[in-house]
Design an enzyme around this catalytic site. Structure first.
Site, PDB file in Angstrom:
ATOM      1  N   GLY A   1      47.940  24.335  41.969  1.00 59.57           N
ATOM      2  CA  GLY A   1      49.016  25.073  42.628  1.00 59.57           C
ATOM      3  C   GLY A   1      48.935  26.579  42.479  1.00 59.57           C
ATOM      4  O   GLY A   1      49.867  27.285  42.856  1.00 59.57           O
TER       5      GLY A   1
ATOM      6  N   HIS B   1      49.358  34.546  35.725  1.00 60.24           N
ATOM      7  CA  HIS B   1      50.802  34.759  35.662  1.00 60.24           C
ATOM      8  C   HIS B   1      51.475  33.546  35.064  1.00 60.24           C
ATOM      9  O   HIS B   1      50.997  32.420  35.186  1.00 60.24           O
ATOM     10  CB  HIS B   1      51.388  35.059  37.051  1.00 60.24           C
ATOM     11  CG  HIS B   1      51.022  34.064  38.106  1.00 60.24           C
ATOM     12  ND1 HIS B   1      49.792  34.065  38.738  1.00 60.24           N
ATOM     13  CD2 HIS B   1      51.713  33.023  38.637  1.00 60.24           C
ATOM     14  CE1 HIS B   1      49.757  33.070  39.612  1.00 60.24           C
ATOM     15  NE2 HIS B   1      50.903  32.425  39.570  1.00 60.24           N
TER      16      HIS B   1
ATOM     17  N   CYS C   1      47.888  43.021  41.327  1.00 60.55           N
ATOM     18  CA  CYS C   1      47.391  44.354  40.961  1.00 60.55           C
ATOM     19  C   CYS C   1      48.093  45.425  41.797  1.00 60.55           C
ATOM     20  O   CYS C   1      48.395  46.513  41.285  1.00 60.55           O
ATOM     21  CB  CYS C   1      45.875  44.436  41.123  1.00 60.55           C
ATOM     22  SG  CYS C   1      44.958  43.649  39.775  1.00 60.55           S
TER      23      CYS C   1
ATOM     24  N   HIS D   1      45.635  35.991  39.937  1.00 61.03           N
ATOM     25  CA  HIS D   1      45.853  36.955  38.844  1.00 61.03           C
ATOM     26  C   HIS D   1      46.757  36.211  37.870  1.00 61.03           C
ATOM     27  O   HIS D   1      47.854  35.777  38.267  1.00 61.03           O
ATOM     28  CB  HIS D   1      46.506  38.224  39.395  1.00 61.03           C
ATOM     29  CG  HIS D   1      46.783  39.306  38.387  1.00 61.03           C
ATOM     30  ND1 HIS D   1      46.379  40.625  38.568  1.00 61.03           N
ATOM     31  CD2 HIS D   1      47.441  39.278  37.196  1.00 61.03           C
ATOM     32  CE1 HIS D   1      46.770  41.356  37.530  1.00 61.03           C
ATOM     33  NE2 HIS D   1      47.428  40.559  36.680  1.00 61.03           N
TER      34      HIS D   1
ATOM     35  N   HIS E   1      43.521  42.673  35.293  1.00 60.04           N
ATOM     36  CA  HIS E   1      43.250  41.570  36.223  1.00 60.04           C
ATOM     37  C   HIS E   1      42.458  40.467  35.515  1.00 60.04           C
ATOM     38  O   HIS E   1      41.242  40.545  35.392  1.00 60.04           O
ATOM     39  CB  HIS E   1      42.501  42.043  37.464  1.00 60.04           C
ATOM     40  CG  HIS E   1      42.295  40.946  38.453  1.00 60.04           C
ATOM     41  ND1 HIS E   1      43.260  40.585  39.375  1.00 60.04           N
ATOM     42  CD2 HIS E   1      41.258  40.088  38.641  1.00 60.04           C
ATOM     43  CE1 HIS E   1      42.809  39.562  40.088  1.00 60.04           C
ATOM     44  NE2 HIS E   1      41.592  39.245  39.666  1.00 60.04           N
TER      45      HIS E   1
ATOM     46  N   ASN F   1      49.920  27.917  36.535  1.00 59.71           N
ATOM     47  CA  ASN F   1      49.063  27.072  37.357  1.00 59.71           C
ATOM     48  C   ASN F   1      47.662  27.671  37.324  1.00 59.71           C
ATOM     49  O   ASN F   1      47.491  28.873  37.501  1.00 59.71           O
ATOM     50  CB  ASN F   1      49.590  27.019  38.788  1.00 59.71           C
ATOM     51  CG  ASN F   1      50.980  26.411  38.862  1.00 59.71           C
ATOM     52  OD1 ASN F   1      51.273  25.437  38.174  1.00 59.71           O
ATOM     53  ND2 ASN F   1      51.852  26.996  39.672  1.00 59.71           N
TER      54      ASN F   1
END
Ligand code: 5GP
Ligand code: ZN
Length: 113
Positions: free
Chosen positions: A92, A99, A6, A97, A45, A86
């Site tokens: 992992g 991705h 963020c 957030h 988020h 992940n």
């Protein structure tokens, strides 16, 4: 909110951006695991893939529309690339957030370790 990604979206932490639009930001991973290692994130988020639902799944669609463009831009569209998310610390995930890692420029083993 104490979220690194963020803060990157807000410009409070610098990043090497490779793509940005209203919904999606893509930037180089600070610790690359392959010659091409890009992170794609929604500008909202969302914690992880475990939190995707009917209200926010459009972000995932937008990210996957951007992936071929970035793969081409980074020169791995033809040679091949891997997209990874992940979900949870045991898988992992270190940044909470959502991705997607876009990895390319080398070969990858399958199945993953
Ligand atoms: P995860 O382990 O959660 O799947 O992936 C998080 C990724 O974010 C890691 O590959 C890590 O190198 C990357 N990362 C962590 N902090 C930063 C940062 O401040 N800037 C950038 N560009 N990447 C980061
Ligand atoms: Zn965040």
């Amino acid at each position: 909110m104490d979220c690194i990604f963020c803060k990157i979206i807000a410009g409070e932490i610098p990043s090497k951006k490779v793509y940005e639009d209203e919904h999606v930001l893509a930037f180089e991973d600070i610790s690359p695991r392959a010659p091409v290692h890009i992170l794609l994130i929604p500008k909202e988020h969302i914690v992880s893939a475990a939190e995707i639902n009917g209200e926010n799944s459009a972000y995932v669609a937008k990210i996957f529309e951007v992936i071929p463009k970035i793969a081409e831009q980074m020169g791995v569209k033809e040679s091949g690339f891997r997209v990874v998310t992940n979900c949870g610390a045991s898988a992992g995930q270190s940044v909470m957030h959502l991705h997607f890692h876009l990895l390319g420029g080398r070969s990858f083993s399958w199945p993953p370790g």
